[in-house]
Design a protein around this motif. Structure first.
Motif, short mmCIF file in Angstrom:
data_model
loop_
_atom_site.label_atom_id
_atom_site.label_comp_id
_atom_site.label_asym_id
_atom_site.label_seq_id
_atom_site.Cartn_x
_atom_site.Cartn_y
_atom_site.Cartn_z
N GLN A 59 0.85 -1.19 0.00
CA GLN A 59 0.00 0.00 0.00
C GLN A 59 0.88 1.24 0.00
OE1 GLN A 59 -3.06 -0.15 2.98
NE2 GLN A 59 -3.16 -2.37 2.86
N ARG A 60 0.34 2.32 -0.48
CA ARG A 60 1.10 3.57 -0.61
C ARG A 60 1.71 4.00 0.72
NH1 ARG A 60 -1.35 8.58 -0.12
NH2 ARG A 60 -3.31 7.51 -0.45
N ASP A 61 0.95 3.84 1.81
CA ASP A 61 1.43 4.29 3.12
C ASP A 61 1.79 3.12 4.04
OD1 ASP A 61 -1.18 3.47 3.29
OD2 ASP A 61 -1.82 5.05 4.64
N SER A 62 2.30 2.02 3.44
CA SER A 62 2.66 0.85 4.25
C SER A 62 3.80 1.20 5.21
CB SER A 62 3.04 -0.32 3.36
OG SER A 62 4.19 -0.02 2.62
N GLY A 63 3.83 0.48 6.31
CA GLY A 63 4.84 0.70 7.34
C GLY A 63 4.18 0.63 8.70
N TRP A 64 4.87 1.13 9.71
CA TRP A 64 4.30 1.09 11.05
C TRP A 64 4.66 2.34 11.81
CZ3 TRP A 64 7.88 1.47 14.85
CH2 TRP A 64 9.18 1.05 14.56
N THR A 65 3.82 2.62 12.81
CA THR A 65 4.08 3.71 13.75
C THR A 65 3.66 3.24 15.14
OG1 THR A 65 1.89 4.68 13.39
CG2 THR A 65 3.69 5.57 12.08
N ASP A 66 4.32 3.75 16.14
CA ASP A 66 3.92 3.47 17.52
C ASP A 66 3.08 4.63 18.03
OD1 ASP A 66 5.23 1.06 17.62
OD2 ASP A 66 7.02 1.84 18.60
N GLN A 67 2.02 4.30 18.75
CA GLN A 67 1.11 5.31 19.27
C GLN A 67 0.63 4.89 20.65
OE1 GLN A 67 -2.25 6.17 16.75
NE2 GLN A 67 -3.14 7.58 18.21
N ARG A 68 0.62 5.82 21.58
CA ARG A 68 0.07 5.55 22.91
C ARG A 68 -1.44 5.66 22.83
NH1 ARG A 68 3.03 4.99 27.18
NH2 ARG A 68 1.70 6.06 28.65
N ALA A 69 -2.10 4.68 23.42
CA ALA A 69 -3.56 4.65 23.42
C ALA A 69 -4.02 3.77 24.57
CB ALA A 69 -4.08 4.12 22.08
N SER A 70 -5.33 3.66 24.70
CA SER A 70 -5.93 2.84 25.75
C SER A 70 -6.96 1.91 25.12
CB SER A 70 -6.60 3.74 26.79
OG SER A 70 -5.63 4.55 27.42
N ILE A 71 -7.31 0.85 25.84
CA ILE A 71 -8.25 -0.13 25.30
C ILE A 71 -9.19 -0.60 26.41
CG2 ILE A 71 -6.62 -2.04 25.65
CD1 ILE A 71 -7.82 -3.31 23.05
N VAL A 72 -10.45 -0.79 26.03
CA VAL A 72 -11.47 -1.35 26.92
C VAL A 72 -12.10 -2.52 26.18
CG1 VAL A 72 -13.63 -0.93 28.17
CG2 VAL A 72 -11.97 0.93 27.90
N VAL A 73 -12.19 -3.66 26.86
CA VAL A 73 -12.86 -4.84 26.30
C VAL A 73 -13.98 -5.22 27.25
CG1 VAL A 73 -12.61 -7.24 25.55
CG2 VAL A 73 -10.69 -5.64 25.26
N THR A 74 -15.20 -5.27 26.72
CA THR A 74 -16.37 -5.68 27.50
C THR A 74 -16.95 -6.95 26.86
OG1 THR A 74 -18.06 -4.51 26.21
CG2 THR A 74 -16.89 -3.23 27.90
N TRP A 131 -7.17 -11.93 26.90
CA TRP A 131 -7.48 -10.77 26.06
C TRP A 131 -7.89 -11.24 24.67
CZ3 TRP A 131 -6.98 -5.35 26.83
CH2 TRP A 131 -6.55 -4.97 28.09
N THR A 132 -7.13 -12.15 24.10
CA THR A 132 -7.41 -12.64 22.75
C THR A 132 -8.75 -13.36 22.70
OG1 THR A 132 -5.03 -12.92 22.44
CG2 THR A 132 -6.46 -14.03 20.86
N VAL A 133 -9.01 -14.21 23.66
CA VAL A 133 -10.28 -14.97 23.72
C VAL A 133 -11.46 -14.00 23.82
CG1 VAL A 133 -11.64 -16.54 25.16
CG2 VAL A 133 -9.25 -17.07 24.62
#
Length: 145
Positions: A59-74, A131-133
């Protein structure tokens, strides 16, 4: 070597900005979001994690970046966000393509397909398997499945 006072001031401001930007909190949710997730039954929640966002090759913008974020799983939702602003949100009404995989202690969440795909991977603060399950159970409830 003695620095002029302007240089000292600029150096101090730069250091202050670096320190505050590194310590940025990402887990703030609105009262409505807090109530929604509490009602759905929070299974996992982690704030201020480093997520690696990968755009697949070809893809034109392929690659990776690191970003701080949060996650909630219900029981009903997966909500990857920065202070309540969604990066990825999966609910029973979601119609996109989603997958989750675990590689040792890392969880990878693929959102989208083709040229719109992105993979968000992270190290959860505890065992990656539950988490995965639990994320996989939410994905199964989405309309796309």
């Amino acid at each position: 070597m003695k620095l002029p006072s302007i240089a000292k001031l600029l150096l101090s401001l730069t250091l202050a900005l670096l320190v505050t930007s590194c310590a940025r909190h990402t887990g703030k949710l609105s009262p409505e979001q807090e109530a929604r997730f509490a009602k759905e039954g929070i299974l996992h929640r982690a704030d201020d994690l480093t997520f690696r966002r990968t755009i697949p090759a070809g893809q034109r913008d392929s690659g990776w970046t690191d970003q701080r974020a949060s996650i909630v799983v219900t029981h009903e939702s997966v909500f990857l966000h920065v202070n309540g602003q969604p990066l990825v949100e999966i609910t029973p009404r979601s119609t996109g393509f989603y997958e989750v995989h675990r590689d040792r202690d890392r969880v990878s969440l693929r959102a989208g397909s083709g040229k719109s795909a992105a993979i968000w991977s992270f190290h959860p603060p505890d065992d990656a398997d539950p988490w995965t399950v639990d994320i996989r159970a939410v994905i199964r409830k989405a309309k796309a499945r």
